[in-house]
Design an enzyme around this catalytic site. Structure first.
Site, mmCIF file in Angstrom:
data_model
loop_
_atom_site.group_PDB
_atom_site.id
_atom_site.type_symbol
_atom_site.label_atom_id
_atom_site.label_comp_id
_atom_site.label_asym_id
_atom_site.label_seq_id
_atom_site.Cartn_x
_atom_site.Cartn_y
_atom_site.Cartn_z
ATOM 1 N N ASP A 158 28.916 -24.703 58.131
ATOM 2 C CA ASP A 158 30.296 -25.156 58.271
ATOM 3 C C ASP A 158 31.225 -24.002 57.919
ATOM 4 O O ASP A 158 31.314 -23.592 56.759
ATOM 5 C CB ASP A 158 30.518 -26.357 57.328
ATOM 6 N N HIS A 159 31.922 -23.490 58.928
ATOM 7 C CA HIS A 159 32.755 -22.297 58.735
ATOM 8 C C HIS A 159 34.010 -22.590 57.910
ATOM 9 O O HIS A 159 34.723 -21.668 57.499
ATOM 10 C CB HIS A 159 33.152 -21.715 60.091
#
Length: 489
Positions: A461-462
Site C-alpha cells: 500500500d503506497h
C-alpha cells in the site's frame, strides 16, 4: 403439542445470512442435544450447527441450497413427550423440559463443535505424519507446498449441492482407485492396481509404507502415478502430497467436450461474493505498488533437506514455504512499517506478526493466519503451518483463524508461476509472493552453474510504505532465501 423452532444463529461471525448446504437429519428422526442438524456456509466458512433441543424432527423449513437471513426458522423439533419418544420428561409436560435455551447456547455449542472437529482432524493428521516418519529426498519442486490446497475429491464428498450443476473443474477431478495393501504381501509392498497399466516410470510393484498408502487414499492419489523419491525407490509422504497438489492444480488436464448448454450461470453468493467484495475494495482503495527480485535459493533447498532428515522435525511437513515464512518475520522486524494498517486518521504499526497464508481451497481463496508467529521457533512455525494446511483443506477453517492478520504470503509457485502481482488482503499493507523454485543457469564466481532459482515479488500500500522501504523489505527476504544462516543472528 409442544414444538420448538430452531432459527439460524449468527454463529459469532457478525454475518447476516448463510446458505443451507446439507441437512444431517430428516423429518421423523430422533435428535439429542448437541447432535449436528445441518451444515451451513457463510461468507467465511462451513459451520455445523448442533441441536439445542431434544425430541423428534417435525419439519425442515428451508431446503438445501437456499440462502436465508440470520434469525429465520429453519427446522422444527417436537418434544419427545408429545412425539411419543421414549426417554422424554413426560412428568412435567412443559415445552421447556424438551427444549434447552435457544440461540445463544446454540452459538456456543456450534463453536465448541467446530473447535473439536478441527482438533480431531489435527490429531489424526499428526498421527499419520508421525507414523510415516521423516520425509524423503529433497529433489522435489516447491509445487507440493501450497497451503490449503488438497484433493477436491476428499472435501467434495462431504458436501451436496443439488441446486447447481458441477463446474468444469469439479467434473473432471481424476477419481482413480487406490490399491489397498495386501495382508499377505511383504511389509511396505503392494500389488499394482490391475485395472491400470503400470506407468512408464514404474515397472514393478509400488513401494510405500502403510501410513503413506492411507494418506494417498485420503487424498485420492493413485500411487501408481506417483514418482517415488525415497532412498529405496519408495513413495514418500512428500511425493503423495506433491501429486495431490498437481492433480488439484491441473485437474483440467483432460479436455472435456463442449457442454450442451451454451451458458452456465453461477450465483454470486457466499464466499465468492465475499472474495469479490474484498478484492474490489482492496484494489480500488489501496494504491498498490509491486516489486520483484530473482534469488538463488539453492542453500534454502539444502537447508530444507537437512531439516527433513532431522529427528526434531520427524513427522512434520517441511518445505521452502517454511523458510519463506521465517524470512518474512525476520524482515518485518527490520522494516516494521510494512506490518501496519491504514485507518485514514492514523497508521497503526503492529509489533507482532499474525502471518497470513493465502490458501486455495475447493471453496475459494481464504487467508488464515498464524497468530503471534514472531514468537515461534522454526519447529513451532512448521507445526502451525501444517495445522493451517490441514484445517483449510478439510474445509474447517473458522472465522477467528482468518481474522486480525497483519501481513500475508502467497505461494504461487505451486501453479508453476514465476511471479505475479498479488492484491493486498484488506486491512494489511503488504503481501509477498513466492514463485516456483527450479533449476536455471546462474552465474557463480564468474561461472555459469545450474542453481535453484526463484522469484520473490510483493505488493504494498503506497499510502503507507514508500519505494525505499518496499525495496529493503523484499531485499531482506531475498537475503534469507539466499543464505538461511542469517536467521541465526
Amino acid at each position: 403439542m409442544a414444538q420448538s423452532n430452531f432459527t439460524l444463529p449468527d454463529v459469532g461471525e457478525g454475518l447476516t445470512e448463510a446458505e443451507i448446504v446439507s441437512w444431517r437429519v430428516a423429518p421423523g428422526d430422533t435428535v439429542a442435544i448437541n447432535q449436528v442438524l445441518v451444515e451451513i456456509e457463510t461468507a467465511k466458512s462451513l459451520v455445523e450447527l448442533p441441536s439445542p433441543f431434544e425430541g423428534v424432527v417435525g419439519e425442515i423449513l428451508v431446503e438445501e441450497g437456499i440462502t436465508v437471513d440470520v434469525g429465520t426458522p429453519i427446522i422444527t423439533v417436537l418434544s419427545s413427550a408429545d412425539a411419543g419418544t421414549p426417554g422424554s420428561s413426560a412428568d412435567t409436560g412443559s415445552p421447556a423440559s424438551a427444549a434447552s435455551p435457544a440461540v445463544p447456547e446454540a452459538q456456543v455449542v456450534a463453536a465448541d463443535t467446530a473447535d473439536s472437529v478441527s482438533a480431531e482432524s489435527e490429531r489424526a493428521v499428526s498421527a499419520r505424519a508421525a507414523a510415516s516418519g521423516a520425509a524423503g529426498d529433497d529433489g522435489e519442486k516447491p509445487g507440493a507446498v501450497l497451503v490449503g490446497h488438497g484433493s477436491s475429491a476428499a472435501t467434495g464428498s462431504r458436501r451436496r449441492r443439488a441446486h447447481l450443476a458441477p463446474s468444469a473443474h469439479e467434473a473432471f477431478v481424476p477419481q482413480a482407485p487406490v490399491a489397498s495393501p495386501s495382508t499377505s504381501a511383504p511389509a511396505g509392498v503392494a500389488k499394482p492396481a490391475p485395472a491400470r497399466p503400470a506407468p512408464a516410470l514404474s515397472a514393478g510393484p509400488v513401494l510405500a509404507k502403510p501410513p503413506i498408502r492411507k494418506l494417498a487414499k485420503d487424498l485420492g492419489v493413485d500411487l501408481a502415478e506417483v514418482t517415488p523419491t525415497g532412498p529405496i525407490g519408495d513413495v514418500t509422504r512428500d511425493d503423495v502430497i506433491r501429486q495431490a497438489s498437481q492433480v488439484s492444480v491441473f485437474r483440467n488436464i483432460e479436455t472435456p467436450a463442449w457442454p450442451a448448454d451454451r451458458e452456465e450461470r453461477i450465483p454470486v453468493k457466499g464466499m465468492r461474493k465475499a472474495i469479490a467484495q474484498a478484492m474490489t475494495s482492496s484494489a480500488f482503495t489501496a494504491p498498490h505498488v509491486s516489486v520483484f527480485v530473482d534469488v538463488d535459493a539453492t542453500r534454502t533447498m539444502e537447508f530444507v533437506k537437512r531439516l527433513k532428515s532431522s529427528t526434531d522435525f520427524a513427522g512434520v511437513k517441511v518445505s521452502p514455504l517454511l523458510i519463506m515464512a521465517k524470512a518474512m518475520i525476520w524482515a518485518v522486524r527490520r522494516n516494521p512499517i510494512v506490518n501496519s494498517t491504514w485507518t485514514d486518521e492514523e497508521i497503526i504499526v503492529r509489533h507482532y506478526v499474525n502471518l497470513g497464508v493465502a490458501a486455495a481451497t475447493p471453496r475459494g481463496l481464504i487467508v488464515p493466519n498464524v497468530k503471534d508467529a514472531q514468537a515461534m521457533s522454526l519447529l513451532e512455525l512448521a507445526q502451525a503451518l501444517e495445522k493451517l494446511t490441514i484445517t483449510a483443506r478439510d474445509g474447517k477453517t473458522q472465522p477467528a483463524e482468518m481474522a486480525n492478520g497483519t501481513i500475508t504470503i502467497t505461494n504461487i509457485g505451486v501453479f508453476g508461476m514465476d511471479t505475479g502481482t498479488p492484491i493486498l488482503n484488506p486491512g494489511e499493507v503488504g503481501i509477498v509472493a513466492l514463485g516456483t523454485i527450479k533449476q536455471k543457469p546462474w552465474v557463480v564466481d564468474g561461472e555459469v552453474r545450474a542453481r535453484y532459482v526463484t522469484t520473490i515479488g510483493g505488493s504494498f500500500d503506497h499510502r503507507v510504505v514508500d519505494g525505499d522501504v518496499v525495496s529493503r523489505f523484499v531485499a531482506d527476504i531475498a537475503s534469507i532465501i539466499e543464505e538461511p544462516a542469517l536467521l541465526l543472528e
